[in-house]
Scaffold this motif. Structure first.
Motif, mmCIF file in Angstrom:
data_model
loop_
_atom_site.group_PDB
_atom_site.id
_atom_site.type_symbol
_atom_site.label_atom_id
_atom_site.label_comp_id
_atom_site.label_asym_id
_atom_site.label_seq_id
_atom_site.Cartn_x
_atom_site.Cartn_y
_atom_site.Cartn_z
ATOM 1 N N LYS A 149 66.342 41.175 79.836
ATOM 2 C CA LYS A 149 67.672 40.592 79.664
ATOM 3 C C LYS A 149 68.515 41.531 78.811
ATOM 4 N N CYS A 150 69.650 41.991 79.372
ATOM 5 C CA CYS A 150 70.573 42.857 78.643
ATOM 6 C C CYS A 150 71.414 41.986 77.715
ATOM 7 N N LEU A 151 71.558 42.413 76.464
ATOM 8 C CA LEU A 151 72.296 41.640 75.462
ATOM 9 C C LEU A 151 73.691 42.206 75.197
ATOM 10 N N GLY A 152 74.157 43.111 76.062
ATOM 11 C CA GLY A 152 75.491 43.676 75.917
ATOM 12 C C GLY A 152 75.448 45.184 75.727
ATOM 13 N N TYR A 153 76.639 45.763 75.484
ATOM 14 C CA TYR A 153 76.777 47.200 75.254
ATOM 15 C C TYR A 153 77.585 47.410 73.985
#
Length: 197
Positions: A149-153
């Motif tokens: 799960k990507c939590l943002g950039y």
């Protein structure tokens, strides 16, 4: 008088009063207690294993567990089926396998607690560099129930690290709440506090 057995990985003593490996229908079938014991000794005392997994190079086994039947007696009292032997959840940074430092955990819990230090390079745990040139960003990413799960950039690695650590601590607490074993639950809470006090 029986034939003297060779030391296992140069240190272990197979003092079993039964045959630990049999051939059934052309297949070798190992005693599950012996397999766990053998695997633990290999991690600690095999030079080839240390090349493959250098983080085990300075690990050892307490003297009493060098005797298979002593290890087996301990394992018989544990909830071990389908689980992995863990040496550093109860005692952070522990390098010694023994009855006071080990417990059996699921593969999912073992993976959850692995910081993947050897694979991630110079970046903080859970943070990946994304993009090129002036468009570089940092992406915190966490594995939840086996899914990434990507939590943002983020422009700063420090920001990405804070976001990751908070998410990881919360997820470990969630997993801890699902446990019925109070020793395991308490150990997971201690791990969660390390990420997000």
């Amino acid at each position: 008088m029986g034939k003297k057995r060779k030391l296992v990985w140069g240190v272990g003593i197979n003092d079993a009063d039964y045959v630990v490996c049999r051939t059934l229908n052309g297949k070798r079938v190992w005693c599950p207690y012996y397999r766990k014991w053998l695997s633990m000794l290999e991690r600690c005392y095999s030079a080839a294993e240390h090349v493959r997994r250098p983080n085990y190079a300075d690990c050892t086994v307490v003297p009493e567990w060098l005797y298979f039947m002593t290890f087996r007696a301990w394992m018989l009292r544990q909830d071990w089926q389908g689980k992995q032997l863990d040496k550093d959840l109860l005692i952070q940074g522990n390098k010694v396998y023994g009855p006071k430092s080990c417990l059996f955990v699921t593969k999912e819990i073992n993976n959850l607690l692995n910081d993947h230090g050897a694979a991630r390079g110079d970046h903080a745990e859970g943070v990946y560099r994304y993009g090129r040139g002036k468009y570089i960003r940092f992406k915190p990413q966490i594995s939840i129930d086996g899914e990434q799960k990507c939590l943002g950039y983020f422009e700063a690695e420090e920001e990405a690290t804070i976001v990751y650590r908070k998410a990881k601590g919360e997820y470990i607490r969630q997993v801890a709440n699902e446990q019925s074993d109070m020793v395991l639950k308490a150990a997971l809470y201690r791990q969660a506090d390390k990420y997000y006090p």
